[in-house]
Scaffold this motif. Structure first.
Motif, PDB file in Angstrom:
ATOM      1  N   ASN A  51       0.818  -1.205   0.000  1.00 24.81           N
ATOM      2  CA  ASN A  51       0.000   0.000   0.000  1.00 24.81           C
ATOM      3  C   ASN A  51       0.857   1.262   0.000  1.00 24.81           C
ATOM      4  O   ASN A  51       0.618   2.198  -0.780  1.00 24.81           O
ATOM      5  N   THR A  55       1.251   3.799  -3.120  1.00 22.39           N
ATOM      6  CA  THR A  55       0.797   5.175  -2.881  1.00 22.39           C
ATOM      7  C   THR A  55       1.884   6.176  -3.260  1.00 22.39           C
ATOM      8  O   THR A  55       1.610   7.181  -3.936  1.00 22.39           O
ATOM      9  N   TYR A  58       2.224   6.214  -7.012  1.00 21.99           N
ATOM     10  CA  TYR A  58       1.088   6.924  -7.614  1.00 21.99           C
ATOM     11  C   TYR A  58       1.258   8.437  -7.477  1.00 21.99           C
ATOM     12  O   TYR A  58       1.033   9.194  -8.433  1.00 21.99           O
ATOM     13  N   GLU A  59       1.670   8.876  -6.289  1.00 21.09           N
ATOM     14  CA  GLU A  59       1.846  10.312  -6.048  1.00 21.09           C
ATOM     15  C   GLU A  59       3.014  10.877  -6.856  1.00 21.09           C
ATOM     16  O   GLU A  59       2.966  12.010  -7.334  1.00 21.09           O
ATOM     17  N   PRO A 201      -6.780   5.844  -6.753  1.00 22.10           N
ATOM     18  CA  PRO A 201      -6.300   5.293  -5.473  1.00 22.10           C
ATOM     19  C   PRO A 201      -6.966   3.975  -5.096  1.00 22.10           C
ATOM     20  O   PRO A 201      -6.384   3.153  -4.375  1.00 22.10           O
ATOM     21  N   ILE A 204      -5.035   0.824  -5.690  1.00 24.95           N
ATOM     22  CA  ILE A 204      -3.997   0.516  -4.701  1.00 24.95           C
ATOM     23  C   ILE A 204      -4.568  -0.374  -3.608  1.00 24.95           C
ATOM     24  O   ILE A 204      -3.936  -1.368  -3.209  1.00 24.95           O
TER      25      ILE A 204
END
Length: 342
Positions: A51, A55, A58-59, A201, A204
């Protein structure tokens, strides 16, 4: 969102279920008796790691692992870990190619033909880039899971489902941290490579939750099955064959094929991490980078890697525990950083 989440889930599982895991060797080395709680903790830690890594990816909209490493470790340690990850991915991929060649010898295919076959399939896979990798995992991993779980449940059925979980006898729980740490580097390399491909999101949560649940269930079921044949496991190089010994020879061939598939997915994950990292410098298509890497790796399959592994793996163990701690602490430290001053 759901479809993409499952795609990333199979990518994660394909990265972890290599030959060592699928054969039962890793599970037997780390777990064994009094390990039910350890496997539950592993599933929780695995969920957190996937996770957090996804994350950050992704960011950062990352295309390789360097931005993720920089976020986790800081600029000073990033250079050290960058070099270690490249060496790790390269050495593991070489070992998997060698293992793929050796496995096909069961079908009377000469070793070098086997090495060339798995190398050629790796290069072909990257003609389609990252989508080729995710599509391959979406086909192979469900089949691998179904056959592995089916074999383990059938074995448990024939032995009367002697599964126990005594909470007072769970002294092996610290193993959860070392087993999770073992798989951190390939996860960093692979999940960071798809950061720019994640669109929502929710993907994820589906990927990290689903993969943690599946890995936890398989690990617990596999470990309990190995405990039933514990007195015979030491007689087998591949513990899975201790479970399969009463099965028809056809099943042994099928599972040998699935072990080869597990080797292939691990090699593909290593190649993906290397290709995405080196593309920044080389500016070449993925298939051409993978071809160059394969040409460099094939001659090295003749070298005995036991010495290399005996030196590298303890070092990776220490480094992996450090990066595991950084991942687990990241949400807490990040929360403090974002908190407004009063």
């Amino acid at each position: 969102m759901w479809l993409a989440g499952f795609k990333w889930m199979f990518l994660i599982i394909g990265t972890i279920i290599g030959a060592g895991y699928a054969s039962g060797r890793e599970l037997w080395e780390f777990f064994g008796s009094e390990s039910g709680l350890a496997i539950v903790l592993f599933a929780i830690l695995f969920f957190i790691c996937c996770n957090v890594l996804m994350t950050i990816s992704y960011e950062q909209k990352s295309g390789h692992y360097l931005p993720v490493l920089r976020e986790l470790m800081g600029r000073r340690l990033t250079g050290l870990y960058d070099g270690m990850i490249i060496l790790y991915l390269f050495s593991v991929t070489v070992i998997m190619i060698a293992g793929g060649g050796a496995t096909l010898e069961v079908l009377h295919i000469p070793y070098w033909y086997g090495v060339l076959i798995i190398s050629g399939l790796l290069v072909m896979l990257f003609i389609w880039g990252i989508s080729g990798m995710t599509s391959m995992n979406a086909v192979i991993i469900p089949v691998l899971i179904v056959f592995l779980v089916g074999t383990l449940i059938t074995f448990q059925w024939t032995t009367g489902f002697e599964i126990t979980f005594n909470l007072e006898a769970q002294h092996n729980w610290p193993t959860a941290f070392t087993f999770t740490a073992l798989n951190i580097l390939p996860l960093v390399a692979v999940l960071a490579a798809v950061g720019s491909k994640i669109r929502h999101p929710g993907e994820i949560w589906i990927a990290s939750g689903g993969s943690a649940l599946i890995m936890g269930i398989i690990s617990f079921l596999y470990n309990e099955s190995l405990l039933v044949v514990a007195h015979e496991v030491m007689l087998y190089e591949i513990p899975l064959f201790a479970i399969l010994k009463h099965y028809p020879y056809f099943m042994v061939l099928v599972m040998s094929g699935l072990l080869w598939a597990a080797i292939y997915t691990t090699a593909a994950s290593g190649m993906l991490g290397l290709c995405t990292r080196l593309r920044e410098y080389m500016g070449l298509p993925y298939w051409l980078i993978s071809l160059i890497l394969a040409l460099a790796m094939v001659p090295l399959t003749t070298i005995g890697f036991s010495t290399l592994i005996s030196i590298l793996y303890p070092l990776y163990g220490v480094l992996n525990l450090y990066i595991l701690a950084a991942i687990l602490l990241y949400p807490i430290l990040n929360k403090f950083d974002e908190a407004p001053l009063r």
